[in-house]
Design a protein around this motif. Structure first.
Motif, PDB file in Angstrom:
ATOM      1  N   SER A 188      49.494  15.299  55.197  1.00 19.18           N
ATOM      2  CA  SER A 188      49.729  16.194  56.339  1.00 19.18           C
ATOM      3  C   SER A 188      50.672  17.330  55.960  1.00 19.18           C
ATOM      4  CB  SER A 188      50.307  15.398  57.516  1.00 19.18           C
ATOM      5  OG  SER A 188      49.362  14.479  58.019  1.00 19.18           O
ATOM      6  N   ALA A 189      51.682  17.008  55.165  1.00 21.30           N
ATOM      7  CA  ALA A 189      52.623  18.039  54.715  1.00 21.30           C
ATOM      8  C   ALA A 189      51.922  19.059  53.826  1.00 21.30           C
ATOM      9  CB  ALA A 189      53.788  17.396  53.970  1.00 21.30           C
ATOM     10  N   PHE A 190      51.122  18.583  52.878  1.00 27.16           N
ATOM     11  CA  PHE A 190      50.419  19.484  51.959  1.00 27.16           C
ATOM     12  C   PHE A 190      49.439  20.386  52.705  1.00 27.16           C
ATOM     13  CE2 PHE A 190      50.856  15.955  48.559  1.00 27.16           C
ATOM     14  CZ  PHE A 190      52.151  16.352  48.276  1.00 27.16           C
ATOM     15  N   PHE A 235      41.698  15.779  52.660  1.00 28.36           N
ATOM     16  CA  PHE A 235      42.254  16.122  51.354  1.00 28.36           C
ATOM     17  C   PHE A 235      42.560  14.842  50.570  1.00 28.36           C
ATOM     18  CE2 PHE A 235      46.232  17.802  49.005  1.00 28.36           C
ATOM     19  CZ  PHE A 235      45.479  18.167  47.898  1.00 28.36           C
ATOM     20  N   GLY A 236      42.006  14.768  49.358  1.00 33.63           N
ATOM     21  CA  GLY A 236      42.217  13.601  48.503  1.00 33.63           C
ATOM     22  C   GLY A 236      41.259  12.459  48.735  1.00 33.63           C
ATOM     23  N   HIS A 237      40.461  12.528  49.804  1.00 40.21           N
ATOM     24  CA  HIS A 237      39.641  11.383  50.173  1.00 40.21           C
ATOM     25  C   HIS A 237      38.315  11.312  49.438  1.00 40.21           C
ATOM     26  CE1 HIS A 237      42.678  11.137  53.245  1.00 40.21           C
ATOM     27  NE2 HIS A 237      42.117  10.087  53.802  1.00 40.21           N
ATOM     28  N   THR A 238      37.747  12.457  49.032  1.00 43.17           N
ATOM     29  CA  THR A 238      36.490  12.410  48.281  1.00 43.17           C
ATOM     30  C   THR A 238      36.681  11.593  47.005  1.00 43.17           C
ATOM     31  OG1 THR A 238      35.717  14.528  49.141  1.00 43.17           O
ATOM     32  CG2 THR A 238      34.754  13.792  47.062  1.00 43.17           C
ATOM     33  N   ALA A 256      45.097   5.427  46.442  1.00 43.26           N
ATOM     34  CA  ALA A 256      43.894   6.145  46.002  1.00 43.26           C
ATOM     35  C   ALA A 256      43.899   7.590  46.484  1.00 43.26           C
ATOM     36  CB  ALA A 256      42.649   5.416  46.507  1.00 43.26           C
ATOM     37  N   VAL A 257      44.343   7.816  47.714  1.00 45.72           N
ATOM     38  CA  VAL A 257      44.389   9.185  48.247  1.00 45.72           C
ATOM     39  C   VAL A 257      45.407  10.019  47.478  1.00 45.72           C
ATOM     40  CG1 VAL A 257      45.072  10.560  50.261  1.00 45.72           C
ATOM     41  CG2 VAL A 257      43.488   8.645  50.527  1.00 45.72           C
ATOM     42  N   ALA A 258      46.541   9.424  47.113  1.00 49.16           N
ATOM     43  CA  ALA A 258      47.538  10.151  46.315  1.00 49.16           C
ATOM     44  C   ALA A 258      46.922  10.615  45.000  1.00 49.16           C
ATOM     45  CB  ALA A 258      48.756   9.262  46.058  1.00 49.16           C
ATOM     46  N   LYS A 259      46.224   9.722  44.328  1.00 41.89           N
ATOM     47  CA  LYS A 259      45.554  10.092  43.079  1.00 41.89           C
ATOM     48  C   LYS A 259      44.506  11.177  43.337  1.00 41.89           C
ATOM     49  CE  LYS A 259      45.847   5.237  41.487  1.00 41.89           C
ATOM     50  NZ  LYS A 259      46.706   5.244  40.295  1.00 41.89           N
ATOM     51  N   GLY A 260      43.748  10.996  44.435  1.00 34.92           N
ATOM     52  CA  GLY A 260      42.688  11.938  44.759  1.00 34.92           C
ATOM     53  C   GLY A 260      43.203  13.340  45.042  1.00 34.92           C
ATOM     54  N   MET A 261      44.364  13.435  45.690  1.00 35.79           N
ATOM     55  CA  MET A 261      44.910  14.759  45.991  1.00 35.79           C
ATOM     56  C   MET A 261      45.247  15.520  44.721  1.00 35.79           C
ATOM     57  SD  MET A 261      47.200  14.346  49.490  1.00 35.79           S
ATOM     58  CE  MET A 261      48.211  12.957  48.981  1.00 35.79           C
ATOM     59  N   VAL A 262      45.761  14.820  43.728  1.00 34.79           N
ATOM     60  CA  VAL A 262      46.097  15.481  42.464  1.00 34.79           C
ATOM     61  C   VAL A 262      44.829  15.918  41.742  1.00 34.79           C
ATOM     62  CG1 VAL A 262      47.166  15.186  40.204  1.00 34.79           C
ATOM     63  CG2 VAL A 262      48.280  14.252  42.235  1.00 34.79           C
ATOM     64  N   VAL A 263      43.843  15.031  41.667  1.00 42.18           N
ATOM     65  CA  VAL A 263      42.582  15.372  41.002  1.00 42.18           C
ATOM     66  C   VAL A 263      41.919  16.566  41.676  1.00 42.18           C
ATOM     67  CG1 VAL A 263      40.236  14.574  40.491  1.00 42.18           C
ATOM     68  CG2 VAL A 263      42.182  13.038  40.126  1.00 42.18           C
ATOM     69  N   LYS A 311      31.162  14.735  53.761  1.00 40.51           N
ATOM     70  CA  LYS A 311      31.299  16.194  53.855  1.00 40.51           C
ATOM     71  C   LYS A 311      30.145  16.921  53.159  1.00 40.51           C
ATOM     72  CE  LYS A 311      35.459  16.204  52.069  1.00 40.51           C
ATOM     73  NZ  LYS A 311      35.535  14.741  51.913  1.00 40.51           N
ATOM     74  N   ILE A 312      29.127  16.181  52.742  1.00 40.79           N
ATOM     75  CA  ILE A 312      27.952  16.781  52.127  1.00 40.79           C
ATOM     76  C   ILE A 312      26.980  17.209  53.230  1.00 40.79           C
ATOM     77  CG2 ILE A 312      25.931  16.384  50.667  1.00 40.79           C
ATOM     78  CD1 ILE A 312      27.646  14.350  49.103  1.00 40.79           C
ATOM     79  N   TYR A 313      26.595  18.469  53.181  1.00 45.25           N
ATOM     80  CA  TYR A 313      25.590  19.000  54.102  1.00 45.25           C
ATOM     81  C   TYR A 313      24.525  19.693  53.264  1.00 45.25           C
ATOM     82  CZ  TYR A 313      28.859  18.122  57.909  1.00 45.25           C
ATOM     83  OH  TYR A 313      29.702  17.514  58.804  1.00 45.25           O
ATOM     84  N   GLY A 314      23.346  19.063  53.212  1.00 41.87           N
ATOM     85  CA  GLY A 314      22.274  19.630  52.407  1.00 41.87           C
ATOM     86  C   GLY A 314      22.656  19.648  50.941  1.00 41.87           C
ATOM     87  N   ASP A 315      22.642  20.846  50.345  1.00 42.34           N
ATOM     88  CA  ASP A 315      22.931  20.941  48.916  1.00 42.34           C
ATOM     89  C   ASP A 315      24.350  21.437  48.646  1.00 42.34           C
ATOM     90  OD1 ASP A 315      22.691  23.531  49.791  1.00 42.34           O
ATOM     91  OD2 ASP A 315      21.315  24.182  48.215  1.00 42.34           O
ATOM     92  N   LYS A 316      25.258  21.285  49.649  1.00 41.82           N
ATOM     93  CA  LYS A 316      26.643  21.712  49.465  1.00 41.82           C
ATOM     94  C   LYS A 316      27.608  20.637  49.957  1.00 41.82           C
ATOM     95  CE  LYS A 316      25.863  26.697  49.567  1.00 41.82           C
ATOM     96  NZ  LYS A 316      26.263  27.995  50.169  1.00 41.82           N
ATOM     97  N   ILE A 317      28.813  20.670  49.401  1.00 42.52           N
ATOM     98  CA  ILE A 317      29.872  19.775  49.839  1.00 42.52           C
ATOM     99  C   ILE A 317      31.108  20.612  50.131  1.00 42.52           C
ATOM    100  CG2 ILE A 317      30.573  19.295  47.430  1.00 42.52           C
ATOM    101  CD1 ILE A 317      31.473  16.515  48.396  1.00 42.52           C
ATOM    102  N   THR A 318      31.827  20.251  51.174  1.00 43.89           N
ATOM    103  CA  THR A 318      33.062  20.943  51.517  1.00 43.89           C
ATOM    104  C   THR A 318      34.221  20.311  50.755  1.00 43.89           C
ATOM    105  OG1 THR A 318      32.244  21.434  53.736  1.00 43.89           O
ATOM    106  CG2 THR A 318      34.613  21.594  53.386  1.00 43.89           C
ATOM    107  N   VAL A 319      35.010  21.145  50.092  1.00 41.39           N
ATOM    108  CA  VAL A 319      36.183  20.651  49.368  1.00 41.39           C
ATOM    109  C   VAL A 319      37.429  21.313  49.960  1.00 41.39           C
ATOM    110  CG1 VAL A 319      34.945  20.166  47.229  1.00 41.39           C
ATOM    111  CG2 VAL A 319      35.947  22.439  47.578  1.00 41.39           C
ATOM    112  N   VAL A 320      38.547  20.583  49.870  1.00 44.27           N
ATOM    113  CA  VAL A 320      39.828  21.086  50.349  1.00 44.27           C
ATOM    114  C   VAL A 320      40.548  21.735  49.169  1.00 44.27           C
ATOM    115  CG1 VAL A 320      42.005  20.512  51.475  1.00 44.27           C
ATOM    116  CG2 VAL A 320      39.923  19.230  52.052  1.00 44.27           C
ATOM    117  N   VAL A 321      40.923  22.982  49.350  1.00 42.19           N
ATOM    118  CA  VAL A 321      41.538  23.755  48.264  1.00 42.19           C
ATOM    119  C   VAL A 321      42.991  24.085  48.631  1.00 42.19           C
ATOM    120  CG1 VAL A 321      41.425  25.875  46.914  1.00 42.19           C
ATOM    121  CG2 VAL A 321      39.308  24.738  47.644  1.00 42.19           C
TER     122      VAL A 321
END
Length: 347
Positions: A188-190, A235-238, A256-263, A311-321
Motif C-alpha cells: 500500500s505504501a509503494f 502489485f507483486g501478486h502476479t 511471496a508478494v514481497a519477492k514478487g514486488m522486487v521482481v 489481469k490477462i485480457y485477451g492477448d495482453k496482461i496488465t502490469v504494475v509499474v
C-alpha cells in the motif's frame, strides 16, 4: 474506535479499534435483526476468539451454529466450501440469516464465497483477526477459493455487510504472521503513500490499519469490480502467487508478494516501461522489515503459472509499474512479452 463507510454498490461499515471483538454481537445487532448466524472459522482462531464472538451474538439474541476447518491454505478448497454449504443447508439457513467469518484472509475468502453463492447470496460479516486480512482482504468484496491449477481461480465479488477489525488480536500473532501483514502494508505504501513506511517499521498498528483501509476504500470505491485502478493493489501478486503455488504454499502469501514486488519492479525498468529503477530502494525497505527476497524458481516456472493471472485480457496482461515510492501506474503489455518480463525481473 473509528468507523469507515465503504460506498460500494452495497455500502457497509468497517469498524476499527482495540479490544472490540467481545462487542461484535452488539455491532452486528445494529445492522441485523435477530436471526441465525453461522460462525465460520479455522482450528486455530476457534480456540482464541470464536467463543467470544458466539457468546456476544447469543447475548444479542442470535441463534448460532459453527463451522470449523483446519488452519492453512490447503483448506481454501472445494471440499471446505462444500462442507460449509452443506452445513448451511442442514441448519435450514435462509436469505434472512447471516454468515460471520472469524479469522484471517483464508477464512474470510471462503466464508465470503459461500455467502455469495448459498441461495444465490446471503449477508456476511467479516471479523478479521490478522494483520494481513485487516488491511487487505477483509475490505473490498473479493471472495475466492483455490483450485489445483492455481490460487483464487474461483470466486465472486460479494461485499460484506459489516467488517469488524480488532487490532488487539494481533497480540496473539506470531512474528511470521506479523510479517505477512507488513508485506501488504508495504505494498500500500509503494502504491499510494510513501509516508506510511515509518509507521510500518515501528509496528504502529493503529495508524497502519486505518491508513491502509483508507487507501483501499478510495480505490475500491473508484473501481469496485477490479477493471482498472484497483489492479494497482495486485502489485507483486502476479509473481507472488506463482511462488506460493510452486512452493506448495510453504512460502506464505506475504513472503511471496514481497519477492514478487522486487521482481516486478526490476522487470518494469529492464523492459523499458519506466525510466526510473527503484528496485534497490524497495529491496532495502523490505529487507529492513525482515523479508528474504531470494527466489528459488525459474522464470519458465513462474511464466507458466502467470498464464492463469486474472489481469490477462485477451492477448495482453496488465502490469504494475512503480515510478517512485508511493507512485505506481498500470500498463498493458502483450502476452508475448510476459516471459521476457519475468526473466528480466529475475536477473
Amino acid at each position: 474506535m473509528k468507523k469507515f463507510t465503504i460506498s460500494t454498490t452495497h455500502p457497509y461499515d468497517v469498524i476499527v479499534g482495540r479490544d472490540i471483538i467481545q462487542d461484535s454481537g452488539k455491532f452486528i445487532a445494529e445492522r441485523f435483526s435477530k436471526c441465525k448466524a453461522c460462525v465460520i472459522t479455522d482450528s486455530e482462531v476457534n480456540t482464541l476468539y470464536a467463543d467470544q464472538v458466539v457468546e456476544s451474538l447469543k447475548q444479542e439474541g442470535f441463534t448460532t451454529t459453527r463451522v470449523i476447518f483446519p488452519n492453512g491454505e490447503h483448506s481454501k478448497s472445494l471440499n471446505t466450501y462444500a462442507k460449509i454449504l452443506e452445513a448451511l443447508a442442514e441448519d435450514f439457513f435462509t436469505r434472512t440469516d447471516i454468515i460471520v467469518a472469524v479469522g484471517g484472509g483464508i477464512v474470510g475468502d471462503i466464508a465470503g464465497f459461500a455467502a455469495a453463492t448459498y441461495l444465490r447470496g446471503i449477508s456476511y460479516v467479516q471479523i478479521t483477526t490478522t494483520y494481513l486480512s485487516a488491511i487487505d482482504s477483509s475490505v473490498g468484496g473479493k471472495t475466492s477459493i483455490n483450485l489445483l491449477g492455481g490460487k483464487n481461480l474461483v470466486g465472486a465479488y460479494w461485499q460484506p455487510s459489516l467488517v469488524i477489525c480488532d487490532y488487539g488480536t494481533f497480540d496473539t500473532l506470531s512474528p511470521e504472521y506479523i510479517l505477512e501483514g507488513k508485506a501488504e502494508a508495504a505494498k500500500s505504501a509503494f502504491v499510494s503513500d510513501a509516508n506510511l513506511i515509518p509507521y510500518i517499521q515501528q509496528d504502529d498498528f493503529h495508524h497502519v490499519v486505518e491508513r491502509c483501509i483508507s487507501i483501499k476504500k478510495s480505490i475500491v470505491e473508484a473501481d469496485e469490480l477490479d477493471t482498472g485502478l484497483r489492479q494497482l493493489l495486485n502489485f507483486g501478486h502476479t509473481i507472488g502467487h506463482g511462488i506460493e503455488k510452486l512452493s506448495a504454499f510453504t512460502v506464505t502469501h506475504g513472503q511471496a508478494v514481497a519477492k514478487g514486488m522486487v521482481v516486478e519492479t526490476k522487470a518494469a525498468y529492464a523492459l523499458g516501461l519506466t525510466s526510473t529503477d527503484i528496485s534497490a530502494e524497495i529491496s532495502s525497505i523490505l529487507e529492513g522489515l525482515g523479508f528474504d527476497l531470494s527466489v528459488d524458481y525459474s522464470s519458465d516456472d513462474l511464466y507458466r503459472y502467470a498464464l492463469t493471472d486474472k489481469k490477462i485480457y485477451g492477448d495482453k496482461i496488465t502490469v504494475v509499474v512503480p515510478e517512485a515510492i508511493g507512485k505506481c501506474k498500470l500498463l498493458k503489455i502483450p502476452m508475448s512479452d510476459l516471459h521476457e518480463f519475468i526473466r528480466l525481473g529475475m536477473e
